[in-house]
Structures are given as C-alpha cells and as structure tokens.
Design a protein around this motif. Structure first.
Motif, PDB file in Angstrom:
ATOM      1  N   GLU A 261      85.993  44.824  33.555  1.00  0.00           N
ATOM      2  CA  GLU A 261      84.799  44.120  34.040  1.00  0.00           C
ATOM      3  C   GLU A 261      84.571  42.838  33.240  1.00  0.00           C
ATOM      4  N   LEU A 262      84.700  42.915  31.920  1.00  0.00           N
ATOM      5  CA  LEU A 262      84.519  41.730  31.079  1.00  0.00           C
ATOM      6  C   LEU A 262      85.600  40.694  31.361  1.00  0.00           C
ATOM      7  N   TYR A 263      86.830  41.150  31.553  1.00  0.00           N
ATOM      8  CA  TYR A 263      87.916  40.213  31.878  1.00  0.00           C
ATOM      9  C   TYR A 263      87.623  39.500  33.198  1.00  0.00           C
TER      10      TYR A 263
ATOM     11  N   ALA B  71      84.116  46.279  24.518  1.00  0.00           N
ATOM     12  CA  ALA B  71      84.186  47.289  25.571  1.00  0.00           C
ATOM     13  C   ALA B  71      84.517  48.619  24.924  1.00  0.00           C
TER      14      ALA B  71
ATOM     15  N   ARG C 236      85.195  36.730  30.406  1.00  0.00           N
ATOM     16  CA  ARG C 236      84.836  36.889  28.996  1.00  0.00           C
ATOM     17  C   ARG C 236      86.027  37.182  28.104  1.00  0.00           C
TER      18      ARG C 236
ATOM     19  N   SER D 127      83.204  39.838  22.858  1.00  0.00           N
ATOM     20  CA  SER D 127      82.534  40.866  23.644  1.00  0.00           C
ATOM     21  C   SER D 127      83.253  42.176  23.345  1.00  0.00           C
TER      22      SER D 127
ATOM     23  N   GLU E 292      85.117  48.971  31.322  1.00  0.00           N
ATOM     24  CA  GLU E 292      84.321  47.857  30.787  1.00  0.00           C
ATOM     25  C   GLU E 292      85.211  46.673  30.435  1.00  0.00           C
TER      26      GLU E 292
ATOM     27  N   VAL F  76      87.808  39.812  24.111  1.00  0.00           N
ATOM     28  CA  VAL F  76      87.247  41.149  24.263  1.00  0.00           C
ATOM     29  C   VAL F  76      88.019  42.088  23.356  1.00  0.00           C
TER      30      VAL F  76
END
Length: 122
Positions: free
Chosen positions: A41-43, A33, A47, A31, A38, A6
């Motif tokens: 959230e991705l972690y 952020a 992701r 991805s 964000e 990310v």
C-alpha cells in the motif's frame, strides 16, 4: 527533496535497528509497514522509492510482496533484510527482483556499500 523509503518488518525492534543502521545524514522520509500488505500500500502510494523488506511477516510475506511486484510489473527497488540467510532464500529473492540481500541484524557496514553501489547515497 527527501527520498521516500519504506521499512517493512513485523518486528518493531527490527524496524528500529534498521533505521539506526541508515546513514544519519541520508536525506530520506521513512514510512514503516508491519506487514506485507501495508508495504505494498505504501509503495503504491508513492512512499517507497526504496523498500527494505523482511521475508517473514503476517498477511503477505516478503516473498509474496516480491511476487506481487513482479506480477504487476511495478518498478520497485527492493533490498531484502532477513534472518533467513539460507542460500536458497537469497537466490529466490534475487530471482524475484530484489537488488540486494542483507542479513539481520543489519549494520551500517552492510548497508552502506549497497546504497553507494546503486547511487542512493554518495
């Protein structure tokens, strides 16, 4: 299997510069952020085996993201990429668990040794 990473930065230009600084043959799935919330959230969604984190972002700063990762005992591999090159900021991010600090604008020459040191890129 690509390594999920990310890139978290509120600046589209900074995200592009960092993306271009990554090794072109590095097998990654990127991805993006645009703020700290964000990024977390991705972690949490799996992701981000590697999280490239800016310090100055809306909603949650990079410092707040690092504090959350530490507080929740998440096993995150974080490389901070920031224009805030003050020694105190660098010390603080390392104390909060970041493995490295890279000054903006990021270059391949600055990233490659870190990726190699931690076995992320051969």
């Amino acid at each position: 299997m690509p390594l999920p990473i990310v890139i978290a930065d509120d600046s589209l230009l900074a995200r592009k510069v960092l993306t271009k600084a990554l090794p072109p043959d590095w097998d990654v799935e990127i991805s993006y952020a645009s703020n700290g919330r964000e990024a977390l959230e991705l972690y949490r969604a799996g992701r981000a085996a590697v999280l490239f984190l800016d310090l100055t972002m809306p909603e949650l700063t990079g410092f707040q993201v690092l504090e959350t990762i530490r507080r929740e005992d998440l096993n995150a591999f974080v490389i901070v990429v920031s224009a805030d090159v003050q020694p105190l900021a660098q010390e603080r991010v390392r104390a909060l668990g970041a493995v490295a600090f890279v000054a903006k604008p990021v270059t391949p020459e600055a990233l490659l040794p870190i990726l190699k040191e931690y076995g992320l890129y051969a």
